[in-house]
Design an enzyme around this catalytic site. Structure first.
Site, short mmCIF file in Angstrom:
data_model
loop_
_atom_site.label_atom_id
_atom_site.label_comp_id
_atom_site.label_asym_id
_atom_site.label_seq_id
_atom_site.Cartn_x
_atom_site.Cartn_y
_atom_site.Cartn_z
N ASN A 1 -11.06 2.95 2.77
CA ASN A 1 -10.81 2.72 1.27
C ASN A 1 -11.63 1.94 0.53
OD1 ASN A 1 -8.52 3.36 -0.89
ND2 ASN A 1 -8.45 1.11 -0.80
N TRP B 1 -9.14 8.63 -8.25
CA TRP B 1 -10.48 8.75 -8.86
C TRP B 1 -10.17 8.33 -10.33
CZ3 TRP B 1 -15.31 10.02 -8.04
CH2 TRP B 1 -15.77 10.16 -6.76
N GLU C 1 0.75 -1.23 0.17
CA GLU C 1 0.04 -0.03 0.06
C GLU C 1 0.88 1.24 -0.05
OE1 GLU C 1 -3.33 0.22 -0.41
OE2 GLU C 1 -2.88 -1.92 -0.76
N TRP D 1 -15.59 12.35 -13.14
CA TRP D 1 -14.74 11.93 -12.14
C TRP D 1 -14.21 13.44 -11.18
CZ3 TRP D 1 -9.76 13.59 -12.18
CH2 TRP D 1 -9.31 13.77 -13.53
N TRP E 1 -20.00 13.20 -21.08
CA TRP E 1 -20.61 13.25 -19.97
C TRP E 1 -22.02 13.92 -20.06
CZ3 TRP E 1 -18.49 10.56 -16.14
CH2 TRP E 1 -17.14 10.23 -16.26
N TRP F 1 1.74 1.72 -3.56
CA TRP F 1 0.50 2.19 -4.35
C TRP F 1 0.72 3.92 -4.28
CZ3 TRP F 1 -2.55 0.39 -8.09
CH2 TRP F 1 -3.65 1.13 -8.45
#
Length: 453
Positions: free
Chosen positions: A345, A386, A278, A363, A309, A281
């Site tokens: 998360n 995102w 993690e 987003w 969109w 990440w």
């Protein structure tokens, strides 16, 4: 005559493992510790409300700790390049030290300032302190940035191990007369009208010592169950270190080495490696931002520019923000976020997927809301994650992957404890959209992206 050193702090609000601070102390001259609230330099993103709350308290804690060691914190507000030069002049400083930043606008400010100070005869040095592997040091075989996490992290693990953290200094010699400083309260970082931060105060204790305690408690009490229960929002086994890392109250080097050396890691190697991944990440997010500075505003995958969109329905966005969608797991997450400045998360992924792929809202709208409401929102992880959920980012979830919030709740909140805590009334609300029909609408809309590949 002395020539003080200036340590310019940014997202590194700590004394331990602070290479810039160590370099200043080693110069054997008085040390001026400076923080600049820069909301004016080109491209610098203004902090969100929850982040401003955390910053206020972290700076107050840091000032207390500096005073205990013979120094003080100088606060200034304005364009950083100008302000730092002003403080150099005020202090007649001979050196300026800082820890490196990796966003595009931030690097531009730092590079310009470094060149100007050196031209003026001031010693300047910067250091690696916020990431384990600086973005330009990790390259593919072709010499470019990585686009997929797994090979990126394998490449990082093949490099020399992260350096050991530096010890906390016992003394920090301050100048006889420190440069003038702003009053922290005068910055208006705390909400007042209204004061919406009650839940943040109940949930968090910003500051370096609290960050260290949380790391120890996590390693002693929670690491063993991390691999098994980390996706269960009611289990309480996640580290909750992300705001500590975002503000630099802990360095990633400290987290890495404390984890590797812990007794829990010896007994539970699998969970320890999962936790360290993690951190990886987080590294990947900064790696991506370094090579793609417009991560918060542009699709990393250019073909997603073809996604049309629909016209925004403000009532849908507001219902999502307020946790009143009628989808219990989504509503629980959004209410936890508003109350605490944080969200588990797994639930972040579910709420983001619902906004983008069920409500078909850009987003970037969600990223902006999280930026304003998360205490741990940083310039890399927030837009990176995102875009991952939207399918437009690096190593992204496929566009056809739509998290089903009902199935996610059944799997990860089996007893309904999380939903009962945060949104017990959500099931009584009429859902904004039909999950099956809205999923199909998203897949149909994403066909344009598929054809653009």
């Amino acid at each position: 005559m002395t020539s003080p050193s200036i340590v310019w702090l940014r997202d590194d609000l700590r004394l331990a493992d602070n290479p810039a601070l160590r370099a200043a102390i080693d110069r054997d001259e008085p040390v001026v510790v400076l923080y600049v609230l820069d909301e004016e330099s080109d491209g610098i993103r203004a902090l969100g409300g929850a982040a401003r709350w955390w910053l206020h308290h972290s700076l107050a804690d840091l000032d207390t700790r500096l005073r205990d060691r013979g120094s003080t914190l100088v606060l200034r507000r304005g364009p950083a390049a100008r302000v730092v030069r002003d403080v150099v002049a005020d202090a007649a400083a001979g050196a300026v030290f800082w820890n490196r930043r990796y966003g595009g606008p931030e690097r531009a400010v730092d590079a310009e300032l470094k060149a100007g100070l050196r031209d003026a005869g001031v010693e300047v040095a910067s250091f690696a302190a916020s990431v384990l592997f600086e973005p330009w040091t990790v390259q593919t075989g072709a010499g470019g940035p990585y686009a997929v996490f797994t090979p990126f992290w394998k490449a990082c693990q093949a490099m020399p191990a992260p350096r050991a953290p530096l010890p906390e200094p016992r003394e920090i010699p301050g100048p006889a007369a420190a440069p003038a400083s702003d009053e922290l309260d005068g910055w208006g970082l705390l909400p007042t009208r209204p004061d919406w931060a009650e839940g943040l105060r109940e949930t968090w204790e910003p500051g370096e010592l609290a960050a260290r305690r949380r790391l120890r408690d996590f390693l002693d009490d929670d690491l063993a169950d991390y691999d098994r229960a980390r996706d269960e929002p009611a289990a309480g086994v996640t580290s909750n270190l992300s705001p500590r890392l975002r503000w630099g109250e802990l360095s990633p080097y400290t987290v890495w080495h404390e984890t590797v050396r812990s007794e829990a890691a010896e007994r539970h190697a699998g969970p320890a490696q999962r936790f360290l991944s993690e951190l990886g990440w987080r590294e990947f997010a900064w790696h991506t931002l370094f090579h793609f500075p417009d991560l918060a505003t542009r699709n990393w995958r250019a073909q997603f520019d073809a996604f049309a969109w629909p016209r925004l329905k403000p009532t849908h966005l507001e219902a999502w923000q307020q946790g009143r969608t009628g989808v219990p797991l989504v509503d629980a997450g959004m209410r936890e976020l508003w109350r605490t400045g944080f969200m588990h998360n797994r639930v972040r992924m579910v709420t983001a997927s619902f906004l983008v792929k069920n409500l078909l809202i850009d987003w970037r709208r969600g990223e902006e809301w999280f930026w304003d409401t998360l205490v741990d929102a940083d310039a890399a992880a927030n837009p990176f994650n995102w875009q991952w959920v939207a399918g437009s980012g690096a190593d992204a979830a496929p566009y056809f992957r739509v998290f089903n919030p009902v199935l996610q709740a059944e799997k990860f909140d089996r007893h309904g404890s999380y939903i009962a805590q945060w949104a017990p009334d959500s099931g009584e609300l009429e859902p904004l959209v039909d999950l099956k029909a809205s999923r199909q609408a998203a897949l149909d809309a994403y066909e344009a992206v598929k054809r653009a590949r």
